[in-house]
Design a protein around this motif. Structure first.
Motif, PDB file in Angstrom:
ATOM      1  N   THR A   7     123.021  28.869 -20.525  1.00  0.00           N
ATOM      2  CA  THR A   7     122.364  27.565 -20.472  1.00  0.00           C
ATOM      3  C   THR A   7     121.993  27.221 -19.040  1.00  0.00           C
ATOM      4  O   THR A   7     122.597  27.722 -18.092  1.00  0.00           O
ATOM      5  CB  THR A   7     123.275  26.454 -21.036  1.00  0.00           C
ATOM      6  N   ASP A   8     121.014  26.331 -18.911  1.00  0.00           N
ATOM      7  CA  ASP A   8     120.638  25.843 -17.590  1.00  0.00           C
ATOM      8  C   ASP A   8     121.461  24.602 -17.261  1.00  0.00           C
ATOM      9  O   ASP A   8     122.359  24.219 -18.019  1.00  0.00           O
ATOM     10  CB  ASP A   8     119.130  25.575 -17.501  1.00  0.00           C
ATOM     11  N   SER A   9     121.152  23.957 -16.176  1.00  0.00           N
ATOM     12  CA  SER A   9     121.941  22.799 -15.735  1.00  0.00           C
ATOM     13  C   SER A   9     121.847  21.607 -16.693  1.00  0.00           C
ATOM     14  O   SER A   9     122.727  20.752 -16.700  1.00  0.00           O
ATOM     15  CB  SER A   9     121.503  22.369 -14.334  1.00  0.00           C
ATOM     16  N   SER A  10     120.811  21.556 -17.529  1.00  0.00           N
ATOM     17  CA  SER A  10     120.679  20.456 -18.495  1.00  0.00           C
ATOM     18  C   SER A  10     121.339  20.780 -19.833  1.00  0.00           C
ATOM     19  O   SER A  10     121.317  19.969 -20.748  1.00  0.00           O
ATOM     20  CB  SER A  10     119.203  20.110 -18.708  1.00  0.00           C
ATOM     21  N   GLY A  11     121.898  21.978 -19.982  1.00  0.00           N
ATOM     22  CA  GLY A  11     122.564  22.373 -21.217  1.00  0.00           C
ATOM     23  C   GLY A  11     121.673  23.052 -22.228  1.00  0.00           C
ATOM     24  O   GLY A  11     122.104  23.325 -23.341  1.00  0.00           O
ATOM     25  N   LYS A  12     120.435  23.347 -21.862  1.00  0.00           N
ATOM     26  CA  LYS A  12     119.524  24.033 -22.780  1.00  0.00           C
ATOM     27  C   LYS A  12     119.648  25.540 -22.595  1.00  0.00           C
ATOM     28  O   LYS A  12     119.878  26.028 -21.489  1.00  0.00           O
ATOM     29  CB  LYS A  12     118.080  23.596 -22.535  1.00  0.00           C
ATOM     30  N   LEU A  13     119.477  26.257 -23.699  1.00  0.00           N
ATOM     31  CA  LEU A  13     119.551  27.713 -23.633  1.00  0.00           C
ATOM     32  C   LEU A  13     118.412  28.272 -22.790  1.00  0.00           C
ATOM     33  O   LEU A  13     117.288  27.771 -22.840  1.00  0.00           O
ATOM     34  CB  LEU A  13     119.497  28.307 -25.038  1.00  0.00           C
ATOM     35  N   THR A  14     118.718  29.289 -22.027  1.00  0.00           N
ATOM     36  CA  THR A  14     117.686  29.941 -21.215  1.00  0.00           C
ATOM     37  C   THR A  14     117.102  31.167 -21.916  1.00  0.00           C
ATOM     38  O   THR A  14     116.067  31.669 -21.504  1.00  0.00           O
ATOM     39  CB  THR A  14     118.244  30.358 -19.842  1.00  0.00           C
ATOM     40  N   ASN A  15     117.766  31.634 -22.959  1.00  0.00           N
ATOM     41  CA  ASN A  15     117.273  32.777 -23.722  1.00  0.00           C
ATOM     42  C   ASN A  15     116.229  32.292 -24.715  1.00  0.00           C
ATOM     43  O   ASN A  15     116.501  31.398 -25.509  1.00  0.00           O
ATOM     44  CB  ASN A  15     118.411  33.435 -24.503  1.00  0.00           C
ATOM     45  N   HIS A  16     115.058  32.886 -24.686  1.00  0.00           N
ATOM     46  CA  HIS A  16     114.003  32.510 -25.623  1.00  0.00           C
ATOM     47  C   HIS A  16     114.036  33.448 -26.824  1.00  0.00           C
ATOM     48  O   HIS A  16     114.533  34.570 -26.742  1.00  0.00           O
ATOM     49  CB  HIS A  16     112.640  32.556 -24.940  1.00  0.00           C
ATOM     50  N   GLU A  17     113.499  32.974 -27.936  1.00  0.00           N
ATOM     51  CA  GLU A  17     113.464  33.798 -29.141  1.00  0.00           C
ATOM     52  C   GLU A  17     112.652  35.064 -28.888  1.00  0.00           C
ATOM     53  O   GLU A  17     111.720  35.077 -28.087  1.00  0.00           O
ATOM     54  CB  GLU A  17     112.855  33.015 -30.300  1.00  0.00           C
ATOM     55  N   SER A  18     113.025  36.110 -29.612  1.00  0.00           N
ATOM     56  CA  SER A  18     112.319  37.386 -29.517  1.00  0.00           C
ATOM     57  C   SER A  18     112.360  38.043 -30.897  1.00  0.00           C
ATOM     58  O   SER A  18     112.793  37.419 -31.867  1.00  0.00           O
ATOM     59  CB  SER A  18     113.001  38.281 -28.482  1.00  0.00           C
ATOM     60  N   LYS A  19     111.951  39.289 -30.982  1.00  0.00           N
ATOM     61  CA  LYS A  19     111.967  39.938 -32.298  1.00  0.00           C
ATOM     62  C   LYS A  19     113.387  40.260 -32.755  1.00  0.00           C
ATOM     63  O   LYS A  19     113.595  40.595 -33.921  1.00  0.00           O
ATOM     64  CB  LYS A  19     111.096  41.194 -32.301  1.00  0.00           C
ATOM     65  N   VAL A  50     122.668  29.654 -35.149  1.00  0.00           N
ATOM     66  CA  VAL A  50     122.511  28.366 -35.818  1.00  0.00           C
ATOM     67  C   VAL A  50     123.083  27.278 -34.924  1.00  0.00           C
ATOM     68  O   VAL A  50     124.149  27.449 -34.328  1.00  0.00           O
ATOM     69  CB  VAL A  50     123.226  28.377 -37.183  1.00  0.00           C
ATOM     70  N   GLY A  51     122.367  26.162 -34.840  1.00  0.00           N
ATOM     71  CA  GLY A  51     122.819  25.034 -34.034  1.00  0.00           C
ATOM     72  C   GLY A  51     121.999  24.853 -32.772  1.00  0.00           C
ATOM     73  O   GLY A  51     122.486  24.369 -31.760  1.00  0.00           O
ATOM     74  N   VAL A  52     120.720  25.235 -32.848  1.00  0.00           N
ATOM     75  CA  VAL A  52     119.834  25.132 -31.680  1.00  0.00           C
ATOM     76  C   VAL A  52     118.562  24.391 -32.097  1.00  0.00           C
ATOM     77  O   VAL A  52     117.901  24.779 -33.069  1.00  0.00           O
ATOM     78  CB  VAL A  52     119.475  26.526 -31.117  1.00  0.00           C
ATOM     79  N   ASN A  53     118.223  23.336 -31.366  1.00  0.00           N
ATOM     80  CA  ASN A  53     117.000  22.578 -31.627  1.00  0.00           C
ATOM     81  C   ASN A  53     115.783  23.335 -31.108  1.00  0.00           C
ATOM     82  O   ASN A  53     115.903  24.303 -30.360  1.00  0.00           O
ATOM     83  CB  ASN A  53     117.073  21.207 -30.936  1.00  0.00           C
ATOM     84  N   ILE A  58     121.394  22.511 -27.648  1.00  0.00           N
ATOM     85  CA  ILE A  58     122.406  22.838 -28.652  1.00  0.00           C
ATOM     86  C   ILE A  58     122.718  21.583 -29.456  1.00  0.00           C
ATOM     87  O   ILE A  58     122.868  20.501 -28.900  1.00  0.00           O
ATOM     88  CB  ILE A  58     123.666  23.395 -27.968  1.00  0.00           C
ATOM     89  N   CYS A  59     122.813  21.736 -30.774  1.00  0.00           N
ATOM     90  CA  CYS A  59     123.087  20.587 -31.642  1.00  0.00           C
ATOM     91  C   CYS A  59     124.295  20.876 -32.525  1.00  0.00           C
ATOM     92  O   CYS A  59     124.730  22.013 -32.677  1.00  0.00           O
ATOM     93  CB  CYS A  59     121.866  20.238 -32.485  1.00  0.00           C
TER      94      CYS A  59
END
Length: 78
Positions: A7-19, A50-53, A58-59
Motif C-alpha cells: 500500500t501507499d501512504s494513503s492506504g491504497k494498494l499499489t499493485n494494479h490488476e493484471s491477467k 476480495v475486499g478492494v474498492n 481496502i474495504c
C-alpha cells in the motif's frame, strides 16, 4: 505467481490488476468472479483478492462466510 500486496501512504494498494491478479469488492454477485476464476484455472493461475474498492482502497467484507457459501453454490449449480 503470488503477489506481495503493498500500500501507499494513503492506504491504497499499489499493485494494479493484471491477467493474474484481480480485485473484487465482495462476492455478493457470484457471476462477477466466476469468469475470472475459470480464466485463472485455464491459464497459469492467478489471485482473486476480495475486499478492494475500484479506487484500490481496502474495504470491509461483510459476512465473508456467507459470501464464500454463495460462491460455492454457484459452482455447484453450473
Amino acid at each position: 505467481m503470488y503477489y506481495a500486496l503493498t500500500t501507499d501512504s494513503s492506504g491504497k494498494l499499489t499493485n494494479h490488476e493484471s491477467k493474474t491478479l484481480e480485485y473484487k469488492r465482495d462476492l455478493s454477485h457470484p457471476q462477477g468472479p466466476l469468469p475470472t476464476l475459470v480464466a485463472f484455472a485455464n491459464a497459469a493461475g492467478g489471485q482473486l483478492v476480495v475486499g478492494v474498492n475500484h479506487d484500490l482502497s481496502i474495504c470491509d467484507v461483510k459476512d465473508p462466510l456467507r459470501q464464500e457459501e454463495c460462491l460455492e453454490l454457484s459452482f455447484l449449480l453450473k
